[in-house]
Design a protein around this motif. Structure first.
Motif, PDB file in Angstrom:
ATOM      1  N   ILE A  81       0.860  -1.184   0.000  1.00 54.34           N
ATOM      2  CA  ILE A  81       0.000   0.000   0.000  1.00 54.34           C
ATOM      3  C   ILE A  81       0.893   1.229   0.000  1.00 54.34           C
ATOM      4  O   ILE A  81       1.716   1.407   0.900  1.00 54.34           O
ATOM      5  CB  ILE A  81      -0.940   0.002   1.218  1.00 54.34           C
ATOM      6  N   ALA A  82       0.730   2.074  -1.002  1.00 54.00           N
ATOM      7  CA  ALA A  82       1.526   3.291  -1.119  1.00 54.00           C
ATOM      8  C   ALA A  82       1.082   4.318  -0.081  1.00 54.00           C
ATOM      9  O   ALA A  82      -0.104   4.466   0.188  1.00 54.00           O
ATOM     10  CB  ALA A  82       1.365   3.885  -2.509  1.00 54.00           C
ATOM     11  N   LEU A  83       2.053   5.010   0.487  1.00 53.27           N
ATOM     12  CA  LEU A  83       1.813   6.151   1.371  1.00 53.27           C
ATOM     13  C   LEU A  83       2.525   7.329   0.735  1.00 53.27           C
ATOM     14  O   LEU A  83       3.748   7.317   0.621  1.00 53.27           O
ATOM     15  CB  LEU A  83       2.398   5.910   2.766  1.00 53.27           C
ATOM     16  N   THR A  84       1.772   8.334   0.311  1.00 54.85           N
ATOM     17  CA  THR A  84       2.430   9.441  -0.375  1.00 54.85           C
ATOM     18  C   THR A  84       1.684  10.748  -0.198  1.00 54.85           C
ATOM     19  O   THR A  84       0.461  10.758  -0.062  1.00 54.85           O
ATOM     20  CB  THR A  84       2.593   9.138  -1.885  1.00 54.85           C
ATOM     21  N   ALA A  85       2.435  11.840  -0.198  1.00 57.30           N
ATOM     22  CA  ALA A  85       1.831  13.174  -0.146  1.00 57.30           C
ATOM     23  C   ALA A  85       1.348  13.589  -1.527  1.00 57.30           C
ATOM     24  O   ALA A  85       0.592  14.543  -1.655  1.00 57.30           O
ATOM     25  CB  ALA A  85       2.848  14.181   0.388  1.00 57.30           C
ATOM     26  N   ASN A  86       1.765  12.867  -2.555  1.00 56.27           N
ATOM     27  CA  ASN A  86       1.346  13.160  -3.925  1.00 56.27           C
ATOM     28  C   ASN A  86       0.087  12.363  -4.227  1.00 56.27           C
ATOM     29  O   ASN A  86       0.136  11.142  -4.299  1.00 56.27           O
ATOM     30  CB  ASN A  86       2.453  12.779  -4.912  1.00 56.27           C
ATOM     31  N   SER A  87      -1.034  13.060  -4.415  1.00 52.46           N
ATOM     32  CA  SER A  87      -2.299  12.331  -4.540  1.00 52.46           C
ATOM     33  C   SER A  87      -3.040  12.590  -5.845  1.00 52.46           C
ATOM     34  O   SER A  87      -4.246  12.410  -5.922  1.00 52.46           O
ATOM     35  CB  SER A  87      -3.199  12.655  -3.354  1.00 52.46           C
ATOM     36  N   MET A  88      -2.326  12.968  -6.874  1.00 45.47           N
ATOM     37  CA  MET A  88      -2.942  13.182  -8.174  1.00 45.47           C
ATOM     38  C   MET A  88      -3.171  11.832  -8.861  1.00 45.47           C
ATOM     39  O   MET A  88      -2.562  10.829  -8.494  1.00 45.47           O
ATOM     40  CB  MET A  88      -2.044  14.065  -9.043  1.00 45.47           C
ATOM     41  N   ALA A  89      -4.026  11.819  -9.875  1.00 46.55           N
ATOM     42  CA  ALA A  89      -4.330  10.579 -10.595  1.00 46.55           C
ATOM     43  C   ALA A  89      -3.069   9.941 -11.172  1.00 46.55           C
ATOM     44  O   ALA A  89      -2.904   8.715 -11.122  1.00 46.55           O
ATOM     45  CB  ALA A  89      -5.347  10.850 -11.694  1.00 46.55           C
ATOM     46  N   GLU A  90      -2.146  10.760 -11.669  1.00 46.41           N
ATOM     47  CA  GLU A  90      -0.923  10.202 -12.244  1.00 46.41           C
ATOM     48  C   GLU A  90      -0.032   9.566 -11.176  1.00 46.41           C
ATOM     49  O   GLU A  90       0.715   8.627 -11.454  1.00 46.41           O
ATOM     50  CB  GLU A  90      -0.136  11.244 -13.061  1.00 46.41           C
ATOM     51  N   ASP A  91      -0.123  10.062  -9.918  1.00 49.09           N
ATOM     52  CA  ASP A  91       0.630   9.452  -8.822  1.00 49.09           C
ATOM     53  C   ASP A  91       0.077   8.069  -8.504  1.00 49.09           C
ATOM     54  O   ASP A  91       0.831   7.118  -8.290  1.00 49.09           O
ATOM     55  CB  ASP A  91       0.572  10.342  -7.573  1.00 49.09           C
ATOM     56  N   ARG A  92      -1.250   7.962  -8.499  1.00 52.88           N
ATOM     57  CA  ARG A  92      -1.891   6.659  -8.276  1.00 52.88           C
ATOM     58  C   ARG A  92      -1.494   5.678  -9.375  1.00 52.88           C
ATOM     59  O   ARG A  92      -1.195   4.514  -9.105  1.00 52.88           O
ATOM     60  CB  ARG A  92      -3.414   6.801  -8.233  1.00 52.88           C
ATOM     61  N   GLU A  93      -1.470   6.153 -10.601  1.00 55.96           N
ATOM     62  CA  GLU A  93      -1.110   5.292 -11.736  1.00 55.96           C
ATOM     63  C   GLU A  93       0.347   4.846 -11.624  1.00 55.96           C
ATOM     64  O   GLU A  93       0.674   3.690 -11.898  1.00 55.96           O
ATOM     65  CB  GLU A  93      -1.353   6.024 -13.058  1.00 55.96           C
TER      66      GLU A  93
END
Length: 142
Positions: free
Chosen positions: A94-106
């Motif tokens: 499971i990713a934990l990130t401050a970047n939450s844009m659609a491209e970050d999810r991809e």
């Protein structure tokens, strides 16, 4: 590196938290241990790969932005090595990130991660995500 402080109890889900920020490590350790999980901490992706060689895991919570080996590359390497959980299935990452844009999810998905949680972390979302991979999470401990 923070060592886990709970003893191994048969059947207790074991979660690895991979994060280079000591404050985040301590916060996650507290949240997860209070909920009854056994917790292993790694400070970067290289430590995570090393620990995955010696510790059976049920879930990995992976920060994406870390020095030495970031979460994306660590997830790719774990998938290449076909690491499995104690149940024999691939270890959920499971990713934990401050970047939450659609491209970050991809990008996380392309790296082989199964889930995605944005920072700052919402504890209810964390446990909901863990429930998805582990079944019901242990009860909150006093």
């Amino acid at each position: 590196l923070i060592e886990p402080v709970t003893p191994t109890i048969e059947g207790t889900p074991r979660i690895m938290v991979v994060d280079d920020n000591v404050v985040n490590q301590k916060l996650m350790l507290n949240i997860l241990q209070r909920r009854g999980f056994e917790v292993v901490i790694a400070g970067n992706g290289a430590e995570a790969l090393s620990l995955a060689d010696s510790v059976q895991l049920d879930v990995i919570l992976m920060d994406c932005q870390m020095p030495i080996l970031d979460g994306y590359d660590a997830a790719r390497k774990l998938r290449e090595q076909k690491r499995t959980s104690r149940s024999g299935a691939p270890i959920p990452i499971i990713a934990l990130t401050a970047n939450s844009m659609a491209e970050d999810r991809e990008r996380c998905k392309e790296a082989g991660m199964d889930g995605f949680l944005a920072k700052p972390l919402n504890v209810r979302q964390l446990f909901s995500e863990l429930d998805q991979y582990l079944g019901a999470t242990p009860q909150l401990q006093a």
